[in-house]
Design a protein around this motif. Sequence first.
Motif: not given
Length: 193
Positions: A134-145, A163-172
Motif C-alpha cells: 500500500i502506497l499513500t502520499s503524506d501531504y504534510k511531510h512531502h513523502c510516500i509511505h 512537494n505536497y504529493p497528492a494523487g498516486v498510482c502505480v503502473d503495470n
Amino acid sequence: MTVYRVKDDQTEAIIRLQGWTPTNLCVTSSGDLLVTMFSDDITQSKVVRYSGSTVKQTIQFNDDGQPLYSGNAYPKYIVEIRNLDICLADYEAGAVVVVNQAGKLRFRYTGQSSSTKNKPFKPWGITTDSQSRILTSDYKHHCIHILDVEGHFLQYINNCDLNYPAGVCVDNDDSLFVCEILRGDMKRIVYLK
C-alpha cells in the motif's frame, strides 16, 4: 448527486444519491464500484459497493458501532488490493483505514511517530502495487509511505524532492506516478530495485 458512466461518447446515470455526496471511486477486480461519500450535513462518511446501480454493501461502522471514517467533506481516496482488502486514505483522521472484503476493520495506520512528531500524518492519495503493498502520499511531510499487506511500515519515498504529493498510482511495471498539487507537476518514481 449522481454518478455517471461514459462509454463510447454516451453518458448514463448509474447511481443517484439523496442525502450523500460522492467524492471518489475505484473499480474492483470483480467489476463492482466502491464509492466514497459524505452526508449532506457533513457529519458522516461511508463506502458503498455497487454492482451496476445496485447497492451490494455499505461500509461505515466498526463492530462496536463507531464510525470507521471521519465525517467531513475532505475527499477520501480508495483502492482495492489483490487480497480484496479495501484501503482508504482518510486525510482528516490522519489514517489509512483498511477493511476486508466483508467490511470488517483489519487495521488503521496512523503514520510513524518519528515522521509525525512535528506535523500530523495526512494521507491523501492511495494506491497499491503488484505485491499488494500500500502506497499513500503524506501531504504534510512531502513523502510516500509504503506499507505491507498487514499494515506494517516498510519504507518512505522521500528523496525525490516531493512537494505536497497528492494523487498516486502505480503502473503495470510498478513505477509510481505522483502528482504534486501545488506545483502542478507529475513525477515518475522507480522505487523497487
